[in-house]
Design an enzyme around this catalytic site. Structure first.
Site, PDB file in Angstrom:
ATOM      1  N   HIS A   1      -5.837   2.862   1.543  1.00  0.00           N
ATOM      2  CA  HIS A   1      -5.101   4.049   1.985  1.00  0.00           C
ATOM      3  C   HIS A   1      -5.715   4.706   3.227  1.00  0.00           C
ATOM      4  O   HIS A   1      -5.020   5.013   4.188  1.00  0.00           O
ATOM      5  CB  HIS A   1      -5.032   5.076   0.856  1.00  0.00           C
ATOM      6  CG  HIS A   1      -4.490   4.523  -0.427  1.00  0.00           C
ATOM      7  ND1 HIS A   1      -3.540   3.538  -0.472  1.00  0.00           N
ATOM      8  CD2 HIS A   1      -4.771   4.819  -1.722  1.00  0.00           C
ATOM      9  CE1 HIS A   1      -3.244   3.264  -1.734  1.00  0.00           C
ATOM     10  NE2 HIS A   1      -3.990   4.017  -2.507  1.00  0.00           N
TER      11      HIS A   1
ATOM     12  N   ASP B   1       0.899  -1.156   0.000  1.00  0.00           N
ATOM     13  CA  ASP B   1       0.000   0.000   0.000  1.00  0.00           C
ATOM     14  C   ASP B   1       0.932   1.198   0.000  1.00  0.00           C
ATOM     15  O   ASP B   1       1.654   1.417   0.985  1.00  0.00           O
ATOM     16  CB  ASP B   1      -0.887   0.005   1.250  1.00  0.00           C
ATOM     17  CG  ASP B   1      -1.863   1.153   1.211  1.00  0.00           C
ATOM     18  OD1 ASP B   1      -1.437   2.283   0.889  1.00  0.00           O
ATOM     19  OD2 ASP B   1      -3.049   0.946   1.498  1.00  0.00           O
ATOM     20  N   HIS B   2       0.944   1.944  -1.094  1.00  0.00           N
ATOM     21  CA  HIS B   2       2.002   2.950  -1.210  1.00  0.00           C
ATOM     22  C   HIS B   2       1.902   4.038  -0.138  1.00  0.00           C
ATOM     23  O   HIS B   2       2.855   4.770   0.089  1.00  0.00           O
ATOM     24  CB  HIS B   2       2.057   3.547  -2.629  1.00  0.00           C
ATOM     25  CG  HIS B   2       1.007   4.586  -2.906  1.00  0.00           C
ATOM     26  ND1 HIS B   2      -0.253   4.278  -3.336  1.00  0.00           N
ATOM     27  CD2 HIS B   2       1.034   5.938  -2.806  1.00  0.00           C
ATOM     28  CE1 HIS B   2      -0.947   5.396  -3.504  1.00  0.00           C
ATOM     29  NE2 HIS B   2      -0.186   6.420  -3.196  1.00  0.00           N
TER      30      HIS B   2
END
Ligand code: BG6
Length: 506
Positions: free
Chosen positions: A255, A192-193
């Site tokens: 996010h 998950d960036h």
């Protein structure tokens, strides 16, 4: 996220195998991150990058393409010497999950390359592919034995999977089951960036390296929490993906829940991947699961119509290429969630995210309870400024505390002021993609910043009633908002009816 003492440890020798090597993600993020790691001398001494291509391609051609991409997307000036050193590691090998026998070939060629490059058999498979390819590729890699780990001291094998991980609870479970038949949990790195962002990682430090916050970080002192991820970006050329996905699935279980879990988790007893991830999973599992009726009451969804962002005119979402003309897909979502545990009982978490809005702004705002009574004459408690702690993630990076202060003068008048910490005032960092830490952590085997199966499923479980209720409702209840605005007006109602209001982001 390595502890300070390990910060500059070089990763083990390994092969870095990229599926989707010609795709956007590799060009935009993976290669520029590897370049930045190479420039910081943080790649293994014995290293090879294998680009998996569907059709036969020469390594020379692949290197040329990667260099073009690197020049376009690098976050810092590309030095020829570093680029050359990095690209020398690249070899193209052909494999296609639709042709299983190509994986037998891949195994042979990879093992030969590993022997030449003396990488010791450690392998990282990076799936920068569409999600439909995750399981088929993993299955083929598993079938030919490329993912097998033989226990202590033997070479490691890791699989990196990009987002989205499933499209709902059922599909996420199926994907987890498939992967966990082939790999152990410790071998899977679900990206998950958001966890690659410094300001997101800093939530852990803010909360657990400062003794002053923990005593007030609970229902006795916090009135509610707002998590905002507003984007100016429209759906652009991603119509086909986005129309099947929508704002909720695209952003919330991943996010926004990363932010929620870092803000809401209990203090971990140790700073290690297992303990930190367990605490994050616990808080996600404590999100109250709403009925579909409750989900409808506690949410607002909207779709943008034509408007103007800055000096660009934007057409209606429904006239975007590859979007259905009668689409009911939301480009904006706002939710009210509650967490059923002692720390957070009765403290709503309001989440909102949307595309084509007036500004890009990602932040977490913690609203503290109001002073119980205002002793200053002529200052009713309602007129005091609200006490907020705001964690600004992007584009501003910092922390702000808002409190009341006395306006200079002979009488007592109060006014809200802000104490601000800005990252850029204190630290100088090389511009980065945000993926460097994640890629480095995969190579050193630290999965703290990656999602575990239980967290992924807990996230989907919490949003599933919203997905189901919205699907049934179709266009009924879907709000609209003009591109370039602050979002649908109805989003304000979600808080007004609780006697609260959204903090104006920024
Ligand atoms: C991606 C979503 O995961 O995150 C995109 O698919 C979104 O739709 C992006 O634009 C937002 O990331 P960031 O880092 O710009 O907040």
């Amino acid at each position: 996220m390595a502890n300070g003492s390990f910060a500059y440890k070089k990763p083990d020798a390994c092969a870095f195998v990229i599926f989707g090597v010609t795709g956007d993600l590799t060009h935009r993020l993976v290669l520029p991150s590897l370049y930045n790691l190479a420039a910081s001398n943080l790649l293994p001494d014995r290293f090879c990058i294998v680009g998996i291509t569907r059709k036969e391609a020469s390594s020379e051609k692949l290197r040329e393409d990667l260099l073009k991409g690197l020049r376009r997307y690098a976050t810092r000036p590309v030095e020829d010497e570093v680029a050359k050193r990095l690209l020398q590691c690249v070899t193209a090998i052909e494999a296609d999950p639709r042709e299983p026998e190509s994986f037998d070939q891949l195994k042979m060629r990879l093992e030969k390359l590993e022997a030449n490059r003396e990488t010791g058999g450690n392998r990282l498979f990076y799936l920068a592919t569409p999600p439909s390819a995750f399981a088929p590729i993993a299955q083929q890699l598993g079938r030919v034995g490329l993912l097998q780990e033989d226990g202590d001291g033997s070479p490691w094998r890791r699989l990196v999977v990009e987002k989205p991980f499933g499209t709902d609870l059922a599909s996420a479970k199926v994907l987890n089951d498939k992967l966990l038949k082939i790999l152990n949990e410790h071998q899977i790195y679900r990206i998950d960036h958001y966890l690659g962002k410094e300001t997101v990682q800093n939530i852990l430090v803010l909360r657990f390296a400062n003794g002053m916050l923990e005593p007030i970080w609970n229902r006795h002192h916090i009135d509610h929490v707002q998590i905002t991820v507003h984007e100016k970006l429209s759906v652009g050329t991603r119509g086909s993906f986005y129309d099947a996905t929508g704002a909720l699935r695209d952003m919330v279980p991943n996010h926004l829940f990363q932010l929620l879990s870092l803000v809401g988790m209990e203090p971990p007893a140790r700073f290690d991947a297992h303990t930190v991830r367990s605490e994050k999973a616990e808080v996600l599992a404590a999100i109250q699961i709403q009925s579909e009726d409750e989900a409808l009451r506690n949410s607002v969804r909207g779709q943008y119509t034509a408007g103007r962002i800055g000096d660009t005119d934007l057409p209606d979402y429904r006239s975007t290429e590859d979007v259905r003309p009668d689409s009911a897909t939301e480009t904006y979502a706002a939710l009210k969630l509650t967490i059923d545990n002692w720390r957070w009982a009765g403290v709503p978490f309001y989440l909102r995210t949307g595309k084509a809005l007036d500004q890009k702004r990602t932040e977490v705002a913690i609203k503290f309870r109001q002073a119980p009574f205002a002793m200053f004459t002529c200052t009713p408690v309602e007129s005091l400024a609200e006490n907020y702690l705001v964690i600004a993630i992007e584009p501003t990076q910092g922390i702000t505390l808002q409190f009341n202060t006395k306006v200079p003068g002979p009488t007592i008048r109060t006014e809200g002021v802000q104490m601000k910490f800005n990252y850029k005032d204190y630290f100088k960092a090389e511009p980065a993609t945000g993926y460097e830490t994640l890629i480095y952590d995969c190579m050193i085997g630290d999965n703290m910043l990656f999602q575990r199966a239980d967290s992924v499923e807990a996230g989907w479980k919490a949003v599933q009633p919203f997905i189901d209720a919205w699907k049934k409702a179709g266009r009924e209840g879907l709000q609209t908002y003009a591109a370039g605005s602050e979002g649908p007006e109805a989003a304000a109602e979600l808080l007004i009816r609780d006697g609260r209001s959204w903090r104006k982001p920024g």
